[in-house]
Design an enzyme around this catalytic site. Structure first.
Site, PDB file in Angstrom:
ATOM      1  N   HIS A   1      -7.361  -5.878  -1.269  1.00  0.00           N
ATOM      2  CA  HIS A   1      -6.221  -4.724  -1.048  1.00  0.00           C
ATOM      3  C   HIS A   1      -5.049  -6.074  -0.456  1.00  0.00           C
ATOM      4  CE1 HIS A   1      -4.157  -1.079  -0.358  1.00  0.00           C
ATOM      5  NE2 HIS A   1      -4.034  -0.884   0.880  1.00  0.00           N
TER       6      HIS A   1
ATOM      7  N   SER B   1       1.087  -1.488   0.176  1.00  0.00           N
ATOM      8  CA  SER B   1      -0.103  -0.370  -0.272  1.00  0.00           C
ATOM      9  C   SER B   1       1.061   1.460   0.169  1.00  0.00           C
ATOM     10  CB  SER B   1      -0.826   0.044   0.904  1.00  0.00           C
ATOM     11  OG  SER B   1      -2.004   0.713   0.485  1.00  0.00           O
TER      12      SER B   1
ATOM     13  N   ASP C   1      -8.647  -4.464  -5.164  1.00  0.00           N
ATOM     14  CA  ASP C   1      -8.745  -3.530  -4.868  1.00  0.00           C
ATOM     15  C   ASP C   1      -9.158  -2.169  -5.558  1.00  0.00           C
ATOM     16  OD1 ASP C   1      -7.499  -1.354  -2.676  1.00  0.00           O
ATOM     17  OD2 ASP C   1      -5.756  -2.605  -4.044  1.00  0.00           O
TER      18      ASP C   1
END
Length: 670
Positions: A510, A232, A448
């Site tokens: 994610h 991320s 995601d």
């Protein structure tokens, strides 16, 4: 811009019902490399994080780093299942999220399970990344997770997520189990990093301390070939940290810094998992992902998406503001110190504008930013570990002087105040790493939204274009090949040329490892070992490329949204309005941190599914296993199936990550 909502930060903060952590003895030594750095550590008892084999060495501890404020950086080291000289560093994102999220719910060697009411244990994870490498999980920047500056007593309101120092009196209207006392960091935003550059230097010092104290985990006394994987916001951490470490190596070689008091940290590979690397490249793909994804979902009104897309390139829009920010950084704050007010204002304005106008229109959908198939609230990965990490037994086992906080609001505030999200184009850094021989692997789950695979693919093409004429020519023309996870299924597709790869992972959100653990592990191992991402075969990276279609066009039906599980330590992200009202009015029952309508709805996790669970005393509750816990897979043929899930089936806690609250508009990442 990107990544989980700010509300998520506070809602995941947790303290223990026992209030203050117990005192636990640690061994403290001065770093043999740098006398200004000390390390306090211990080997946690067996079962604290159960590994596949009892011979796997573990250390938990803190590297104490000098500076303008106290910095005590927490680490958890786990040796590999089979002896190896490979060392992988894992970083979750945020900015401000703990790497314990990855350790306990994604790629770590263990996972938390319920044993009985009020009792938790751990079991070895089949596809933990310790299967292929020694692995070092680090909580950073300072004050994140178990890292701290000055232990400070305070109170946590679980209902609102607010932290207070000093401790407060229980509000009259508040149920006692929702207002807890504990020990935290100081909550002072000045006592942490405010830019990625500053955070990277702290971790360089931290690694000097760790590798000096544990030289057996570096190949030799002069060089360290480490593997850095980050998720991320790690799309920024990874390339920025690696670049800074390379600069430090050069300073050692030219005599700018001492070679006697430092260690070279050389990078072998960089892995980025659903990373937000550069909004200048990725931001246009937010509106696209909302209405033109491969699952046939039109999440928001197409006109709304068109306006969001147009706002990126309009005069004074997201693109213009990012360029103004970066021009100011280059002319006034080249070291990214974050202390030039005018630069901070320009960059934070760019971040807020891009977030509000390009990314946030997706919130109209009422769906998770981490998984477009999930309606809000979203409760995946399970928050069970939040309760476990805040038990007195656990904190004594690792020797922590502070309660656990999953994501730190002070770090979020510090990074947003400098506009760190938009300050730097990191694609040139990644290209430079490739030119120096570092392997770079990008891995993106295709469900995601917040760091979506369409933007990730664009990043991979931009990297190739800036690496060399050869990469610029041959990477885009390398076709997508199947990622053969095992003998029966395909976990996604990959484009690979030389040392650069981009993988689209099917049916993953994610946190890819939480959705597709086996596929994520095989890709990780293939990056680390330098083999084909498609098959695991040994390759000559100087000439290797994948073949197949030039576009990853596979489409699928959108999975059904699961029912959320309401966790008291994560109310803001996992509980709907009705559940919140139940909690406030003291209706329903809470079993092991989960709200149920009736106690009959709860069932203990002690079943055949809990094979290999070990409690804090080291007692093995079940000894059977159904999975070989060592080895890598190399494909010799392509399965006839076009795709299949590599994730295990879930019964109660299914899919998802964390759900944004409507009231908040600023985003952070895991």
């Amino acid at each position: 811009m990107n990544l989980p909502l700010v509300s998520l930060l506070l809602s995941l903060v947790a303290t223990t019902l026992a209030q203050y952590p117990p005192v636990s003895n640690l061994t403290t030594i001065t770093s043999p490399v740098d006398g200004n750095i000390s390390i306090s550590y211990k080997s946690p008892p067996i079962g604290t994080c159960q590994t596949a084999f009892p011979t796997q060495q573990q250390y938990t501890g803190w590297v104490h780093i000098p500076g303008n404020y106290s910095t005590n950086t927490f680490f958890w080291f786990i040796s590999a299942r089979d002896p190896t000289d490979k060392l992988t560093i894992w970083l979750n994102g945020g900015p401000g999220s703990s790497s314990m999220l990855g350790l306990f719910t994604g790629n770590g060697p263990c996972e938390v399970v319920e044993l009985a009411q009020g009792k938790f244990g751990t079991k070895a994870r089949d596809w933990g990344w310790d299967r292929a490498s020694n692995i070092l999980f680090i909580d950073q920047p300072n004050q994140v997770g178990f890292s701290y500056d000055k232990p400070t007593n305070g109170s946590l309101d679980l209902l609102t997520g607010n932290l207070y120092t000093p401790p407060q009196v229980l509000p009259n209207s508040q149920p006692g189990n929702l207002f807890l006392n504990g020990t935290f960091s100081s909550l002072n935003a000045n006592n942490t990093a405010n830019t990625t550059e500053i955070a990277g230097m702290v971790i360089w010092h931290m690694l000097q301390g760790f590798l000096g104290a544990f030289p057996q985990y570096r190949p030799n006394s002069t060089a360290v070939g480490v593997h850095l994987f980050a998720e991320s916001y790690g799309g920024k951490y990874g390339p920025a940290f690696a670049t800074l470490w390379d600069k430090q190596n050069k300073r050692r070689s030219n005599g700018t810094i001492s070679t006697n008091g430092t260690i070279d940290i050389k990078l072998a590979s960089l892995g980025i998992i659903n990373g937000c690397v550069d909004d200048l490249i990725q931001a246009p793909y937010y509106p696209m992902m909302a209405v033109n994804n491969t699952f046939g979902l039109t999440a928001i009104n197409p006109t709304r998406a068109q306006l969001a897309s147009a706002s990126f390139s309009s005069s004074g829009g997201c693109r213009d503001l990012i360029n103004q920010c970066r021009a100011a950084v280059n002319s006034q704050d080249q070291e990214n110190s974050g202390n030039v007010a005018g630069v901070n204002t320009l960059c934070s304005t760019a971040y807020r504008s891009c977030t509000a106008n390009v990314m946030e229109p997706y919130l109209d959908a009422g769906r998770s930013v981490y998984d477009i198939s999930h309606l809000l609230p979203d409760s995946f990965p399970p928050s069970t570990y939040l309760e476990y990490l805040n038990t007195a037994d656990f904190q004594a086992a690792i020797g922590s002087p502070v309660n656990f906080t999953q994501t730190n609001a002070q770090v979020v505030s510090a990074f947003q105040s400098t506009g760190d999200h938009e300050r730097e184009s990191l694609v040139p850094n990644i290209a430079a790493l490739l030119r120096s021989g570092v392997r770079v692997g990008l891995m993106y789950g295709d469900l995601d939204y917040i760091c979506n695979w369409l933007g990730g693919e664009a990043i991979s093409l931009a990297i190739a274009a800036q690496t060399s004429p050869t990469y610029a020519s041959l990477f885009p023309t390398s076709g997508y090949a199947p990622i053969i996870t095992n003998e029966t299924y395909i976990g996604g597709v990959v484009r690979q040329f030389g040392n650069l790869s981009f993988s689209r992972i099917y049916d993953a959100g994610h946190a890819v490892s939480s959705y597709q653990p086996e596929t994520a592990f095989e890709i990780f191992a293939r990056i680390v070992f330098g083999t084909s991402i498609s098959t695991g075969e040994v390759i000559n990276s100087s000439v290797y490329n994948t073949t197949g279609p030039l576009n990853a066009t596979h489409t699928d039906k959108l999975p059904s949204s699961p029912s959320p599980t309401c966790y008291l330590r994560n109310i803001g992200e996992t509980c709907n309005e009705g559940q919140r009202n139940m909690i406030i009015s003291k209706k329903g029952v809470v079993m092991n941190n989960v709200l149920y309508t009736d106690s009959a709805d709860w069932s203990t996790a002690v079943s055949s599914a809990t094979a290999g669970i070990v409690d804090h005393t080291g007692s093995v509750l079940v000894v059977t296993t159904t999975q070989v816990l060592t080895g890598l897979f190399t494909a010799t043929s392509t399965p006839t199936m076009t795709k299949s899930l590599g994730a295990p089936s879930f019964t109660v806690h299914i899919l998802g990550l964390a759900a944004p609250l409507i009231a908040t508009l600023l985003f952070v990442s895991f």
